[in-house]
Scaffold this motif. Sequence first.
Motif, PDB file in Angstrom:
ATOM      1  N   GLU A   4     -39.526  30.611  19.793  1.00 14.86           N
ATOM      2  CA  GLU A   4     -38.643  31.076  19.496  1.00 14.86           C
ATOM      3  C   GLU A   4     -37.150  30.474  19.497  1.00 14.86           C
ATOM      4  O   GLU A   4     -36.275  30.262  20.936  1.00 14.86           O
ATOM      5  CB  GLU A   4     -38.478  31.934  19.911  1.00 14.86           C
ATOM      6  CG  GLU A   4     -40.203  33.181  20.327  1.00 14.86           C
ATOM      7  CD  GLU A   4     -39.769  34.048  21.093  1.00 14.86           C
ATOM      8  OE1 GLU A   4     -39.032  34.258  21.221  1.00 14.86           O
ATOM      9  OE2 GLU A   4     -40.718  35.127  20.339  1.00 14.86           O
ATOM     10  N   PRO A   5     -36.752  29.449  18.969  1.00 11.94           N
ATOM     11  CA  PRO A   5     -35.373  29.171  19.535  1.00 11.94           C
ATOM     12  C   PRO A   5     -34.202  29.435  19.162  1.00 11.94           C
ATOM     13  O   PRO A   5     -33.544  29.390  20.125  1.00 11.94           O
ATOM     14  CB  PRO A   5     -35.125  28.093  18.256  1.00 11.94           C
ATOM     15  CG  PRO A   5     -35.759  28.429  16.932  1.00 11.94           C
ATOM     16  CD  PRO A   5     -37.557  29.320  17.700  1.00 11.94           C
ATOM     17  N   ALA A   6     -34.419  30.886  18.337  1.00 17.07           N
ATOM     18  CA  ALA A   6     -33.295  31.457  18.437  1.00 17.07           C
ATOM     19  C   ALA A   6     -32.884  32.453  19.846  1.00 17.07           C
ATOM     20  O   ALA A   6     -32.182  32.301  20.268  1.00 17.07           O
ATOM     21  CB  ALA A   6     -32.997  32.578  17.611  1.00 17.07           C
ATOM     22  N   GLY A   7     -33.447  32.590  20.065  1.00 18.12           N
ATOM     23  CA  GLY A   7     -33.430  33.135  21.524  1.00 18.12           C
ATOM     24  C   GLY A   7     -34.106  32.764  22.892  1.00 18.12           C
ATOM     25  O   GLY A   7     -32.672  32.961  24.116  1.00 18.12           O
ATOM     26  N   THR A   8     -34.109  31.445  22.985  1.00 22.53           N
ATOM     27  CA  THR A   8     -33.708  30.020  23.583  1.00 22.53           C
ATOM     28  C   THR A   8     -32.078  29.952  23.692  1.00 22.53           C
ATOM     29  O   THR A   8     -31.637  29.982  25.228  1.00 22.53           O
ATOM     30  CB  THR A   8     -34.460  29.315  23.637  1.00 22.53           C
ATOM     31  OG1 THR A   8     -36.009  29.329  23.630  1.00 22.53           O
ATOM     32  CG2 THR A   8     -34.266  27.608  24.313  1.00 22.53           C
ATOM     33  N   VAL A   9     -31.465  29.604  21.763  1.00 19.34           N
ATOM     34  CA  VAL A   9     -30.392  29.754  22.669  1.00 19.34           C
ATOM     35  C   VAL A   9     -29.985  30.772  23.255  1.00 19.34           C
ATOM     36  O   VAL A   9     -28.229  30.277  23.942  1.00 19.34           O
ATOM     37  CB  VAL A   9     -30.275  29.017  21.456  1.00 19.34           C
ATOM     38  CG1 VAL A   9     -28.203  28.915  20.494  1.00 19.34           C
ATOM     39  CG2 VAL A   9     -30.557  27.723  20.107  1.00 19.34           C
ATOM     40  N   LEU A  10     -29.789  31.284  23.138  1.00 18.37           N
ATOM     41  CA  LEU A  10     -28.848  33.297  23.166  1.00 18.37           C
ATOM     42  C   LEU A  10     -29.186  32.935  25.222  1.00 18.37           C
ATOM     43  O   LEU A  10     -28.321  33.170  25.661  1.00 18.37           O
ATOM     44  CB  LEU A  10     -29.736  33.822  22.363  1.00 18.37           C
ATOM     45  CG  LEU A  10     -29.354  35.639  23.313  1.00 18.37           C
ATOM     46  CD1 LEU A  10     -27.495  35.535  22.931  1.00 18.37           C
ATOM     47  CD2 LEU A  10     -29.610  36.378  22.753  1.00 18.37           C
ATOM     48  N   LYS A  11     -30.303  32.889  25.528  1.00 14.72           N
ATOM     49  CA  LYS A  11     -30.397  32.957  26.941  1.00 14.72           C
ATOM     50  C   LYS A  11     -29.717  32.187  27.720  1.00 14.72           C
ATOM     51  O   LYS A  11     -29.509  31.458  28.433  1.00 14.72           O
ATOM     52  CB  LYS A  11     -31.898  32.741  26.990  1.00 14.72           C
ATOM     53  CG  LYS A  11     -33.023  33.898  27.166  1.00 14.72           C
ATOM     54  CD  LYS A  11     -34.366  33.466  27.161  1.00 14.72           C
ATOM     55  CE  LYS A  11     -35.664  34.704  26.507  1.00 14.72           C
ATOM     56  NZ  LYS A  11     -36.890  34.889  26.838  1.00 14.72           N
ATOM     57  N   ALA A  12     -29.561  30.431  26.940  1.00 13.70           N
ATOM     58  CA  ALA A  12     -28.783  29.328  27.674  1.00 13.70           C
ATOM     59  C   ALA A  12     -28.045  29.695  27.514  1.00 13.70           C
ATOM     60  O   ALA A  12     -26.831  29.709  28.342  1.00 13.70           O
ATOM     61  CB  ALA A  12     -29.610  28.479  26.953  1.00 13.70           C
ATOM     62  N   THR A  13     -26.897  30.526  26.244  1.00 17.70           N
ATOM     63  CA  THR A  13     -25.555  30.732  25.786  1.00 17.70           C
ATOM     64  C   THR A  13     -25.463  31.594  27.082  1.00 17.70           C
ATOM     65  O   THR A  13     -23.837  31.928  27.848  1.00 17.70           O
ATOM     66  CB  THR A  13     -25.833  30.860  25.086  1.00 17.70           C
ATOM     67  OG1 THR A  13     -25.693  30.408  24.146  1.00 17.70           O
ATOM     68  CG2 THR A  13     -23.712  31.409  24.926  1.00 17.70           C
ATOM     69  N   VAL A  14     -26.204  32.533  27.510  1.00 15.89           N
ATOM     70  CA  VAL A  14     -25.614  34.187  27.822  1.00 15.89           C
ATOM     71  C   VAL A  14     -26.101  33.437  30.126  1.00 15.89           C
ATOM     72  O   VAL A  14     -24.743  33.447  30.799  1.00 15.89           O
ATOM     73  CB  VAL A  14     -26.924  35.313  28.174  1.00 15.89           C
ATOM     74  CG1 VAL A  14     -26.217  36.067  29.471  1.00 15.89           C
ATOM     75  CG2 VAL A  14     -26.515  35.877  27.190  1.00 15.89           C
ATOM     76  N   ALA A  15     -26.746  32.468  30.237  1.00 17.95           N
ATOM     77  CA  ALA A  15     -27.075  31.740  31.595  1.00 17.95           C
ATOM     78  C   ALA A  15     -25.722  30.848  31.810  1.00 17.95           C
ATOM     79  O   ALA A  15     -24.980  31.347  32.936  1.00 17.95           O
ATOM     80  CB  ALA A  15     -27.817  31.228  31.676  1.00 17.95           C
ATOM     81  N   SER A  16     -25.180  29.899  30.706  1.00 17.76           N
ATOM     82  CA  SER A  16     -24.412  28.710  30.689  1.00 17.76           C
ATOM     83  C   SER A  16     -23.225  29.750  31.367  1.00 17.76           C
ATOM     84  O   SER A  16     -22.127  29.510  31.832  1.00 17.76           O
ATOM     85  CB  SER A  16     -23.977  28.305  29.893  1.00 17.76           C
ATOM     86  OG  SER A  16     -23.915  28.762  28.559  1.00 17.76           O
ATOM     87  N   THR A  17     -22.502  31.448  30.155  1.00 18.04           N
ATOM     88  CA  THR A  17     -21.319  31.984  30.112  1.00 18.04           C
ATOM     89  C   THR A  17     -21.507  31.936  31.770  1.00 18.04           C
ATOM     90  O   THR A  17     -20.527  32.666  32.655  1.00 18.04           O
ATOM     91  CB  THR A  17     -21.387  32.371  29.251  1.00 18.04           C
ATOM     92  OG1 THR A  17     -21.398  32.444  28.654  1.00 18.04           O
ATOM     93  CG2 THR A  17     -20.674  33.612  29.552  1.00 18.04           C
ATOM     94  N   LEU A  18     -22.333  33.344  32.448  1.00 18.46           N
ATOM     95  CA  LEU A  18     -22.418  33.726  33.934  1.00 18.46           C
ATOM     96  C   LEU A  18     -21.817  32.424  34.312  1.00 18.46           C
ATOM     97  O   LEU A  18     -21.465  32.933  35.513  1.00 18.46           O
ATOM     98  CB  LEU A  18     -23.791  34.138  34.244  1.00 18.46           C
ATOM     99  CG  LEU A  18     -23.830  35.525  33.476  1.00 18.46           C
ATOM    100  CD1 LEU A  18     -25.112  36.331  33.513  1.00 18.46           C
ATOM    101  CD2 LEU A  18     -23.464  36.832  33.584  1.00 18.46           C
ATOM    102  N   VAL A  19     -22.405  31.159  34.954  1.00 18.12           N
ATOM    103  CA  VAL A  19     -22.086  30.633  35.820  1.00 18.12           C
ATOM    104  C   VAL A  19     -21.570  29.892  35.259  1.00 18.12           C
ATOM    105  O   VAL A  19     -20.402  30.015  36.789  1.00 18.12           O
ATOM    106  CB  VAL A  19     -23.205  29.440  35.568  1.00 18.12           C
ATOM    107  CG1 VAL A  19     -23.046  28.228  36.305  1.00 18.12           C
ATOM    108  CG2 VAL A  19     -25.069  29.186  35.705  1.00 18.12           C
ATOM    109  N   MET A  20     -20.206  29.913  34.569  1.00 19.99           N
ATOM    110  CA  MET A  20     -19.525  29.519  34.068  1.00 19.99           C
ATOM    111  C   MET A  20     -17.904  31.013  34.764  1.00 19.99           C
ATOM    112  O   MET A  20     -17.506  30.341  35.954  1.00 19.99           O
ATOM    113  CB  MET A  20     -18.493  29.105  32.761  1.00 19.99           C
ATOM    114  CG  MET A  20     -17.318  28.547  32.019  1.00 19.99           C
ATOM    115  SD  MET A  20     -17.061  27.048  33.040  1.00 19.99           S
ATOM    116  CE  MET A  20     -17.837  26.303  32.394  1.00 19.99           C
TER     117      MET A  20
END
Length: 230
Positions: free
Chosen positions: A140-156
């Motif tokens: 599920e590449p789309a879900g993976t990209v979404l999770k990575a984006t959310v996680a990186s945004t929260l960290v930022m």
Amino acid sequence: MADRLAGCSRAAKHRGCGSNSGYGARRVVDRLRLPICTTPRRCLGPSNWILIAWSPMHTVYDAPAREPATLNLPFYGASFGASVRRFFRKYAVFTGRASRSEFWWAMLFQYIVGTIAGLVLAVVVIAVMASVILGADQTEPAGTVLKATVASTLVMVVGLGVFTLPLLLPSIAVTVRRLHDTNRSGWWYLISLIPFGGYALYVFTALETDAAGSRFDSEHSLPQLEHTAS
């Protein structure tokens, strides 16, 4: 020439060259009638002060500057360390004044902290994104990209808050005090909220000291410094 410079140094001691104003040193230069030059002329005396004469005007500075005994007064000719120390000790002080050296050294300190914070956050964000992508289901590449984006945004967001929020209040305070030193109300800080207003604000903070700005000095005494220059 050596005798003239030595005499200049001895005369400066009696004329108050150790003060922040430098007027005593200026009178010494005028009395000695040092020739006007197109490059800085430096005089090192036994008392470790420096005369710099510029053409076409006699602009003279003496060093090192003497720090005021209390935090009530601005520190003209402050060093980087002294400016950072006063930046934090007057964390939320919006009364009084701040010299140009206090203000711009504090700005440099914040720039250095911001640069280091940006580099650290960039490394952390990349590490988080890589961890999420490598540990996720590759079907599920789309879900993976979404999770990575959310996680990186929260960290930022959290990282920026940790690094910038503690410096926000003292940054506003030192800017307000710098405006006071130019005899302007601290409410001029609000000009930074309009488009291109920040540029005008920095122009104001670069202006010379106006003695009339003493009207903004606090009537309440601030704590004395533990270590003052002799």
